[in-house]
Write an enzyme that holds these catalytic residues in place. Structure first.
Site, PDB file in Angstrom:
ATOM      1  N   HIS A 180     -18.519  79.325   1.590  1.00  0.00           N
ATOM      2  CA  HIS A 180     -18.961  78.572   0.968  1.00  0.00           C
ATOM      3  C   HIS A 180     -18.414  76.993   1.349  1.00  0.00           C
ATOM      4  CE1 HIS A 180     -22.336  76.177  -1.097  1.00  0.00           C
ATOM      5  NE2 HIS A 180     -21.885  75.620  -1.662  1.00  0.00           N
ATOM      6  N   GLY A 195     -16.161  73.275  -3.171  1.00  0.00           N
ATOM      7  CA  GLY A 195     -15.613  73.708  -4.468  1.00  0.00           C
ATOM      8  C   GLY A 195     -17.654  73.945  -4.927  1.00  0.00           C
ATOM      9  N   GLU A 196     -18.084  73.900  -6.769  1.00  0.00           N
ATOM     10  CA  GLU A 196     -18.890  74.505  -6.542  1.00  0.00           C
ATOM     11  C   GLU A 196     -19.956  74.382  -6.350  1.00  0.00           C
ATOM     12  OE1 GLU A 196     -19.983  72.075 -10.921  1.00  0.00           O
ATOM     13  OE2 GLU A 196     -18.645  74.393 -11.049  1.00  0.00           O
ATOM     14  N   SER A 197     -21.863  75.235  -5.923  1.00  0.00           N
ATOM     15  CA  SER A 197     -22.754  74.837  -5.648  1.00  0.00           C
ATOM     16  C   SER A 197     -23.004  73.575  -6.865  1.00  0.00           C
ATOM     17  CB  SER A 197     -23.335  75.699  -5.817  1.00  0.00           C
ATOM     18  OG  SER A 197     -25.325  75.107  -5.472  1.00  0.00           O
ATOM     19  N   GLY A 198     -23.878  72.393  -5.967  1.00  0.00           N
ATOM     20  CA  GLY A 198     -24.488  71.238  -6.523  1.00  0.00           C
ATOM     21  C   GLY A 198     -23.453  70.001  -6.909  1.00  0.00           C
ATOM     22  N   ILE A 199     -22.208  70.683  -6.482  1.00  0.00           N
ATOM     23  CA  ILE A 199     -20.992  69.697  -6.855  1.00  0.00           C
ATOM     24  C   ILE A 199     -20.756  68.308  -6.137  1.00  0.00           C
ATOM     25  CG2 ILE A 199     -19.344  70.041  -5.257  1.00  0.00           C
ATOM     26  CD1 ILE A 199     -18.373  68.874  -8.697  1.00  0.00           C
ATOM     27  N   GLY A 200     -21.645  68.400  -4.887  1.00  0.00           N
ATOM     28  CA  GLY A 200     -22.046  67.200  -3.826  1.00  0.00           C
ATOM     29  C   GLY A 200     -21.709  66.886  -2.904  1.00  0.00           C
ATOM     30  N   LYS A 201     -21.207  67.867  -1.991  1.00  0.00           N
ATOM     31  CA  LYS A 201     -20.657  68.700  -0.927  1.00  0.00           C
ATOM     32  C   LYS A 201     -21.976  68.516   0.559  1.00  0.00           C
ATOM     33  CE  LYS A 201     -19.478  73.177  -1.331  1.00  0.00           C
ATOM     34  NZ  LYS A 201     -20.138  73.090  -2.819  1.00  0.00           N
ATOM     35  N   SER A 202     -22.733  68.504   0.307  1.00  0.00           N
ATOM     36  CA  SER A 202     -24.086  67.779   1.314  1.00  0.00           C
ATOM     37  C   SER A 202     -24.262  66.256   1.614  1.00  0.00           C
ATOM     38  CB  SER A 202     -24.724  68.658   1.149  1.00  0.00           C
ATOM     39  OG  SER A 202     -24.605  70.264   1.421  1.00  0.00           O
ATOM     40  N   ASP A 219     -22.920  74.373   3.889  1.00  0.00           N
ATOM     41  CA  ASP A 219     -23.093  75.677   3.057  1.00  0.00           C
ATOM     42  C   ASP A 219     -22.427  77.118   3.646  1.00  0.00           C
ATOM     43  OD1 ASP A 219     -24.613  76.288   1.357  1.00  0.00           O
ATOM     44  OD2 ASP A 219     -25.165  77.898   2.931  1.00  0.00           O
ATOM     45  N   GLU A 243     -28.638  70.875   3.776  1.00  0.00           N
ATOM     46  CA  GLU A 243     -30.022  71.121   3.440  1.00  0.00           C
ATOM     47  C   GLU A 243     -29.476  69.833   1.939  1.00  0.00           C
ATOM     48  OE1 GLU A 243     -30.587  73.906  -1.075  1.00  0.00           O
ATOM     49  OE2 GLU A 243     -28.868  74.268   0.155  1.00  0.00           O
ATOM     50  N   ARG A 284      -1.788  61.100  -9.741  1.00  0.00           N
ATOM     51  CA  ARG A 284      -1.850  59.485  -9.081  1.00  0.00           C
ATOM     52  C   ARG A 284      -1.181  59.299  -7.441  1.00  0.00           C
ATOM     53  NH1 ARG A 284      -2.803  56.581 -14.376  1.00  0.00           N
ATOM     54  NH2 ARG A 284      -3.108  54.760 -12.676  1.00  0.00           N
TER      55      ARG A 284
END
Length: 345
Positions: A180, A195-202, A219, A243, A284
């Site tokens: 994923h 990253g976890e689903s919904g984190i903003g990758k797409s 995806d 998506e 940093r």
């Protein structure tokens, strides 16, 4: 037949677990304690006609076979076997006979040649390929037909054909896993977003496409290991689709043109997006030793915290540019340390 993948047991986090159930062990967390074992190639069946067209071969006989089963990218030249030595013979390999083997057969008597050919063809070899300009002898063709083996010929000489076949088999049987994530081409650098689903990758990928970069996969990313190189692509069924929550499925190629997409890209670095945590100390100055392992190959890892107000597209562009500078031998942290040392003097 389904691919058989043999990979190293590791423990990815829930959001990074591969989509394929049999690939769970192929992705390793950044700080795994043990080095992965050597990965083995997969197994595949290839249509005989398709293989012949791809490799520019002529089919001499195929019996009732419709496919060739490839289980290893190793190749054999059965010279010793024609002389009767089978102690370390590997019948699962593609067998190549060139001018040397054919000349050796021709100097035999008819009975000895028939025995040598039939003894070889009794073994369950995937196929026999005769190279160079010499035609296979009648005894060899008869033995192939008798034992229902696949025989092909090539116009190329043995060495260039073996090189060509090795490249084909290495790509065909490369260990692979589908995970994923999102794969982008940024300034020629292959960047894998996880990253976890919904984190903003797409959404981040869409911003990068708007800025002129190219999408490889959204995806689901299918990754193949060829040597020490990791190549990423997208499963055919969802290629060029993306998506977006609240919008739905969009076609990147139709909306932005062919220049906005790419079929395959070598993975150069991994970026993990995670929700900002005030209790976490994020790097940093840069952490050159951090890495992420996929199919036994380590790639540089950057952990980027996400919170409102951060321009992730610009941050990822900077990460890709930094990666290219590092490849050219320039490191900003080293440059800063050098300036500090000079100031102290």
């Amino acid at each position: 037949m389904p691919q058989k993948k043999r990979t190293t047991p590791t423990n990815p986090t829930d959001e990074e677990k591969p989509i394929q159930a049999d690939a769970d062990s192929a992705v390793e967390q950044p700080h795994g304690a043990d080095e992965p074992d050597e990965l083995q190639e997969t197994e595949k069946d290839v249509d005989i006609t398709e293989f012949a067209e791809r490799m520019d071969l002529n089919v001499i006989c195929s019996g009732d076979n419709e496919v060739i089963h490839f289980s290893t990218f190793n190749i054999s030249r059965p010279g010793l076997q024609l002389a009767g030595y089978y102690k370390h013979f590997a019948p699962e390999r593609v067998q190549i006979m060139g001018q040397m083997e054919m000349t050796y057969l021709q100097q035999m008597t008819h009975d000895a040649r028939k025995t040598a050919c039939e003894t070889l063809m009794k073994h369950p070899i995937p196929c026999l390929i005769v190279t160079a300009t010499l035609a296979p002898c009648d005894e060899l063709v008869s033995a192939a037909k008798k034992y229902n083996r696949v025989m092909l010929t090539s116009k190329l000489r043995t060495t260039p054909f073996v090189n060509k076949l090795s490249l084909y088999l290495n790509e065909l049987l490369a260990p692979s896993v589908t995970i994923h994530g999102v794969l982008m081409d940024l300034y020629g650098v292959g960047v894998l977003l996880i990253g976890e689903s919904g984190i903003g990758k797409s959404e981040t990928a869409l911003s990068l496409i708007e800025r002129g970069h190219r999408l490889v996969a959204d995806d689901a990313v299918t990754i193949s290991r060829i040597g020490d190189r990791l190549d990423g692509t997208c499963p055919d069924v969802i290629r060029y689709f993306m998506e977006l929550r609240g919008i739905g499925i969009i076609d990147i190629k139709a909306m932005y043109g062919a220049s906005a997409v790419q079929l395959v890209k070598k993975i150069d670095m991994v970026v993990k997006l995670e929700a900002w945590d005030d209790k976490t100390r994020y790097t940093r100055l840069g952490a050159p030793d951090e890495s992420y392992t996929i199919l036994g190959v380590k790639k540089p890892l950057h952990v980027v915290p996400v919170k409102p107000g951060r321009n992730l597209a610009v941050i990822l562009e900077a990460a890709a540019r930094t990666h290219r500078l590092n490849d050219l031998g320039f490191n900003a942290l080293d440059e800063l340390n050098e300036r500090l040392r000079n100031n102290k003097k």
